[in-house]
Scaffold this motif. Structure first.
Motif, PDB file in Angstrom:
ATOM      1  N   ALA A  96       0.830  -1.205   0.000  1.00  0.00           N
ATOM      2  CA  ALA A  96       0.000   0.000   0.000  1.00  0.00           C
ATOM      3  C   ALA A  96       0.866   1.258   0.000  1.00  0.00           C
ATOM      4  CB  ALA A  96      -0.934  -0.009   1.220  1.00  0.00           C
ATOM      5  N   ARG A  97       1.977   1.220   0.721  1.00  0.00           N
ATOM      6  CA  ARG A  97       2.903   2.368   0.714  1.00  0.00           C
ATOM      7  C   ARG A  97       3.386   2.639  -0.715  1.00  0.00           C
ATOM      8  NH1 ARG A  97       6.059   3.967   5.069  1.00  0.00           N
ATOM      9  NH2 ARG A  97       7.837   3.928   3.656  1.00  0.00           N
ATOM     10  N   THR A  98       3.743   1.566  -1.403  1.00  0.00           N
ATOM     11  CA  THR A  98       4.242   1.714  -2.779  1.00  0.00           C
ATOM     12  C   THR A  98       3.141   2.207  -3.713  1.00  0.00           C
ATOM     13  OG1 THR A  98       5.825  -0.069  -2.379  1.00  0.00           O
ATOM     14  CG2 THR A  98       5.368   0.483  -4.673  1.00  0.00           C
ATOM     15  N   TRP A  99       1.944   1.616  -3.573  1.00  0.00           N
ATOM     16  CA  TRP A  99       0.839   2.011  -4.464  1.00  0.00           C
ATOM     17  C   TRP A  99       0.553   3.504  -4.369  1.00  0.00           C
ATOM     18  CZ3 TRP A  99      -3.123  -2.137  -2.435  1.00  0.00           C
ATOM     19  CH2 TRP A  99      -2.701  -3.410  -2.822  1.00  0.00           C
ATOM     20  N   VAL A 100       0.370   3.991  -3.155  1.00  0.00           N
ATOM     21  CA  VAL A 100      -0.027   5.400  -3.028  1.00  0.00           C
ATOM     22  C   VAL A 100       1.139   6.326  -3.374  1.00  0.00           C
ATOM     23  CG1 VAL A 100      -1.858   4.931  -1.364  1.00  0.00           C
ATOM     24  CG2 VAL A 100       0.415   5.524  -0.535  1.00  0.00           C
ATOM     25  N   ALA A 101       2.366   5.926  -3.035  1.00  0.00           N
ATOM     26  CA  ALA A 101       3.520   6.771  -3.369  1.00  0.00           C
ATOM     27  C   ALA A 101       3.636   6.910  -4.887  1.00  0.00           C
ATOM     28  CB  ALA A 101       4.797   6.182  -2.772  1.00  0.00           C
ATOM     29  N   ASP A 102       3.523   5.788  -5.600  1.00  0.00           N
ATOM     30  CA  ASP A 102       3.625   5.838  -7.064  1.00  0.00           C
ATOM     31  C   ASP A 102       2.499   6.678  -7.667  1.00  0.00           C
ATOM     32  OD1 ASP A 102       5.808   4.215  -6.849  1.00  0.00           O
ATOM     33  OD2 ASP A 102       4.847   2.400  -7.628  1.00  0.00           O
ATOM     34  N   TYR A 103       1.294   6.478  -7.148  1.00  0.00           N
ATOM     35  CA  TYR A 103       0.132   7.208  -7.679  1.00  0.00           C
ATOM     36  C   TYR A 103       0.311   8.718  -7.479  1.00  0.00           C
ATOM     37  CZ  TYR A 103      -4.820   8.450  -8.302  1.00  0.00           C
ATOM     38  OH  TYR A 103      -6.003   9.013  -8.730  1.00  0.00           O
ATOM     39  N   VAL A 104       0.718   9.095  -6.288  1.00  0.00           N
ATOM     40  CA  VAL A 104       0.854  10.524  -5.979  1.00  0.00           C
ATOM     41  C   VAL A 104       1.957  11.153  -6.815  1.00  0.00           C
ATOM     42  CG1 VAL A 104       1.540  12.131  -4.148  1.00  0.00           C
ATOM     43  CG2 VAL A 104      -0.148  10.338  -3.676  1.00  0.00           C
ATOM     44  N   GLU A 105       3.095  10.464  -6.940  1.00  0.00           N
ATOM     45  CA  GLU A 105       4.194  11.026  -7.735  1.00  0.00           C
ATOM     46  C   GLU A 105       3.817  11.135  -9.212  1.00  0.00           C
ATOM     47  OE1 GLU A 105       7.128  12.266  -6.951  1.00  0.00           O
ATOM     48  OE2 GLU A 105       6.763  12.026  -4.800  1.00  0.00           O
ATOM     49  N   ARG A 106       2.985  10.213  -9.659  1.00  0.00           N
ATOM     50  CA  ARG A 106       2.624  10.199 -11.088  1.00  0.00           C
ATOM     51  C   ARG A 106       1.540  11.222 -11.415  1.00  0.00           C
ATOM     52  NH1 ARG A 106       0.049   4.716 -13.430  1.00  0.00           N
ATOM     53  NH2 ARG A 106      -0.607   5.440 -15.481  1.00  0.00           N
ATOM     54  N   HIS A 107       0.615  11.435 -10.468  1.00  0.00           N
ATOM     55  CA  HIS A 107      -0.565  12.237 -10.819  1.00  0.00           C
ATOM     56  C   HIS A 107      -0.800  13.483  -9.965  1.00  0.00           C
ATOM     57  CE1 HIS A 107      -1.876   9.011 -13.440  1.00  0.00           C
ATOM     58  NE2 HIS A 107      -1.914   8.153 -12.443  1.00  0.00           N
ATOM     59  N   ALA A 108      -0.268  13.520  -8.754  1.00  0.00           N
ATOM     60  CA  ALA A 108      -0.798  14.508  -7.809  1.00  0.00           C
ATOM     61  C   ALA A 108       0.176  15.588  -7.379  1.00  0.00           C
ATOM     62  CB  ALA A 108      -1.322  13.778  -6.559  1.00  0.00           C
ATOM     63  N   VAL A 109       1.495  15.360  -7.514  1.00  0.00           N
ATOM     64  CA  VAL A 109       2.435  16.380  -7.041  1.00  0.00           C
ATOM     65  C   VAL A 109       2.506  17.525  -8.043  1.00  0.00           C
ATOM     66  CG1 VAL A 109       3.828  14.702  -5.764  1.00  0.00           C
ATOM     67  CG2 VAL A 109       4.383  15.199  -8.165  1.00  0.00           C
ATOM     68  N   ALA A 110       3.058  18.661  -7.607  1.00  0.00           N
ATOM     69  CA  ALA A 110       3.263  19.778  -8.526  1.00  0.00           C
ATOM     70  C   ALA A 110       4.217  19.323  -9.635  1.00  0.00           C
ATOM     71  CB  ALA A 110       3.850  20.965  -7.761  1.00  0.00           C
ATOM     72  N   GLY A 111       3.848  19.564 -10.871  1.00  0.00           N
ATOM     73  CA  GLY A 111       4.681  19.141 -11.989  1.00  0.00           C
ATOM     74  C   GLY A 111       4.618  17.654 -12.280  1.00  0.00           C
ATOM     75  N   ALA A 112       3.563  16.988 -11.818  1.00  0.00           N
ATOM     76  CA  ALA A 112       3.422  15.535 -12.023  1.00  0.00           C
ATOM     77  C   ALA A 112       3.408  15.214 -13.525  1.00  0.00           C
ATOM     78  CB  ALA A 112       2.129  15.037 -11.385  1.00  0.00           C
ATOM     79  N   PRO A 113       3.999  14.053 -13.909  1.00  0.00           N
ATOM     80  CA  PRO A 113       4.051  13.716 -15.343  1.00  0.00           C
ATOM     81  C   PRO A 113       2.679  13.465 -15.955  1.00  0.00           C
ATOM     82  CG  PRO A 113       4.911  11.918 -13.982  1.00  0.00           C
ATOM     83  CD  PRO A 113       4.735  13.086 -13.083  1.00  0.00           C
ATOM     84  N   GLU A 114       1.720  12.990 -15.164  1.00  0.00           N
ATOM     85  CA  GLU A 114       0.381  12.726 -15.694  1.00  0.00           C
ATOM     86  C   GLU A 114      -0.667  13.379 -14.785  1.00  0.00           C
ATOM     87  OE1 GLU A 114      -0.285   8.579 -16.703  1.00  0.00           O
ATOM     88  OE2 GLU A 114       1.876   8.283 -16.856  1.00  0.00           O
ATOM     89  N   PRO A 115      -0.767  14.705 -14.836  1.00  0.00           N
ATOM     90  CA  PRO A 115      -1.727  15.387 -13.945  1.00  0.00           C
ATOM     91  C   PRO A 115      -3.165  15.060 -14.344  1.00  0.00           C
ATOM     92  CG  PRO A 115      -0.808  16.921 -15.548  1.00  0.00           C
ATOM     93  CD  PRO A 115      -0.068  15.628 -15.720  1.00  0.00           C
ATOM     94  N   LEU A 116      -4.042  15.143 -13.364  1.00  0.00           N
ATOM     95  CA  LEU A 116      -5.444  14.768 -13.612  1.00  0.00           C
ATOM     96  C   LEU A 116      -6.395  15.929 -13.374  1.00  0.00           C
ATOM     97  CD1 LEU A 116      -5.326  11.243 -11.942  1.00  0.00           C
ATOM     98  CD2 LEU A 116      -5.395  11.748 -14.386  1.00  0.00           C
ATOM     99  N   GLY A 117      -5.882  17.145 -13.461  1.00  0.00           N
ATOM    100  CA  GLY A 117      -6.743  18.304 -13.280  1.00  0.00           C
ATOM    101  C   GLY A 117      -6.858  18.697 -11.824  1.00  0.00           C
ATOM    102  N   GLU A 118      -7.738  19.651 -11.591  1.00  0.00           N
ATOM    103  CA  GLU A 118      -7.899  20.167 -10.231  1.00  0.00           C
ATOM    104  C   GLU A 118      -8.968  19.364  -9.493  1.00  0.00           C
ATOM    105  OE1 GLU A 118      -9.311  24.247  -7.976  1.00  0.00           O
ATOM    106  OE2 GLU A 118      -8.968  24.246 -10.144  1.00  0.00           O
ATOM    107  N   THR A 119      -8.679  19.008  -8.264  1.00  0.00           N
ATOM    108  CA  THR A 119      -9.667  18.276  -7.467  1.00  0.00           C
ATOM    109  C   THR A 119     -10.669  19.262  -6.864  1.00  0.00           C
ATOM    110  OG1 THR A 119      -8.130  16.496  -6.951  1.00  0.00           O
ATOM    111  CG2 THR A 119      -9.958  16.812  -5.439  1.00  0.00           C
TER     112      THR A 119
END
Ligand code: SF4
Length: 296
Positions: free
Chosen positions: A103-126
């Motif tokens: 679970a640590r790996t899943w959420v870390a990967d997801y956040v780095e991929r989609h949620a951080v500033a400058g993420a490679p695959e942003p998903l818009g504004e929540t």
């Protein structure tokens, strides 16, 4: 007889239903009665590891998206897993530790991929996290909590790319064994109802629904059109009218329980949390261990 629904034998007032309530009704009517109607509520089965794991991941992502993008990070998300962790339902400490690390790996990967500033695959504004939605839909009031509502640039209902307007996207997190695909997203009554309710509640276009599967990193996305949403609305409205009428009949005469709420025995009875009250279900399938259904 209903004036509101126009269906013979249906209740007069709008029935309030959540997607999980509708799903239970369509899955097994006895389980529906035991879960939602019988009072006092009969004792349920114990905690299941897959549910515990899903709840932890949902809670962590809810907290992550409460922060602005520049304060999010994979390490912080992983640390939140440790803080929120529960071992309920796991086989033993070793299995719980394995899934905590996953679970640590899943959420870390997801956040780095989609949620951080400058993420490679942003998903818009929540614009909503576990947002409560409640809106009249197809002869009922559909309500429930959408995991997340994002706002992204889209096209208007005519399909004209020249008229880009922000659209709401319904996001549902998944942590189970099965990797969802586009058809799962398209066929999901829950996602469609959330899309319809989001339109009414937020007064914005909403066509896209997405299943975000954390273990595989898969995003299964489907774009509804007016016809597909109308189909979901009609099916859900018909089911809501049925379950409302059945509940009223049961309240007036509990003797109709076996007629209106028959069991639907099958392999899924192994994981049913009211199986102890259901001889047919116990005969249909042995009890699954509490850790069944975990993603491999
Ligand atoms: S055990 Fe099976 S048949 Fe019985 S209530 Fe549960 S799902 Fe329905």
């Amino acid at each position: 007889m209903s004036m509101q629904l126009g269906l013979e034998g249906m209740p007069d007032r709008l029935v309030r239903v959540t997607p999980s309530r509708l799903a239970t009704w369509q899955d097994c009517r006895r389980r529906y009665r035991l879960t939602y109607l019988d009072r006092p509520a009969p004792p349920r089965g114990g905690p299941r590891a897959a549910s515990t794991l899903g709840a932890v991941v949902h809670t962590v992502l809810h907290a992550v998206y409460a922060e602005p993008a520049h304060r999010r990070g994979g390490d912080r998300a992983a640390a939140l897993v440790d803080r929120q962790w529960s071992s309920e339902g796991f086989r033993d400490d070793a299995q719980a530790a394995t899934y905590r690390e996953r679970a640590r790996t899943w959420v870390a990967d997801y956040v780095e991929r989609h949620a951080v500033a400058g993420a490679p695959e942003p998903l818009g504004e929540t614009v909503g996290r576990e947002r409560w939605l409640s809106a009249p839909v197809g002869g009922m009031v559909a309500e429930g909590r959408a995991d997340r509502l994002d706002e992204r640039d889209g096209v208007d209902g005519s399909g004209s790319a020249a008229l880009r307007v922000p659209e709401i996207v319904v996001v549902d997190y998944k942590t189970g064994r099965r990797v969802p695909d586009v058809e799962d997203a398209r066929r999901s009554p829950a996602l469609a109802l959330y899309a319809l309710a989001a339109r009414r509640t937020l007064r914005r276009p909403c066509r896209r629904v997405e299943l975000h599967h954390l273990p595989s990193g898969t995003i299964a996305a489907a774009d509804h059109d007016e016809d597909s949403l109308a189909g979901h609305r009609e099916r859900a409205g018909a089911a809501a009218a049925e379950l409302g009428a059945a509940a009223e009949a049961f309240a007036a005469d509990p003797g109709v329980a076996e007629t209106l709420f028959p069991p639907a025995p099958g392999p899924r009875c192994g994981a049913c949390d009211v199986r102890r009250h259901c001889p047919e279900g116990r005969a249909a399938a042995p009890a699954d261990p509490a850790w069944a259904g975990l993603a491999p």
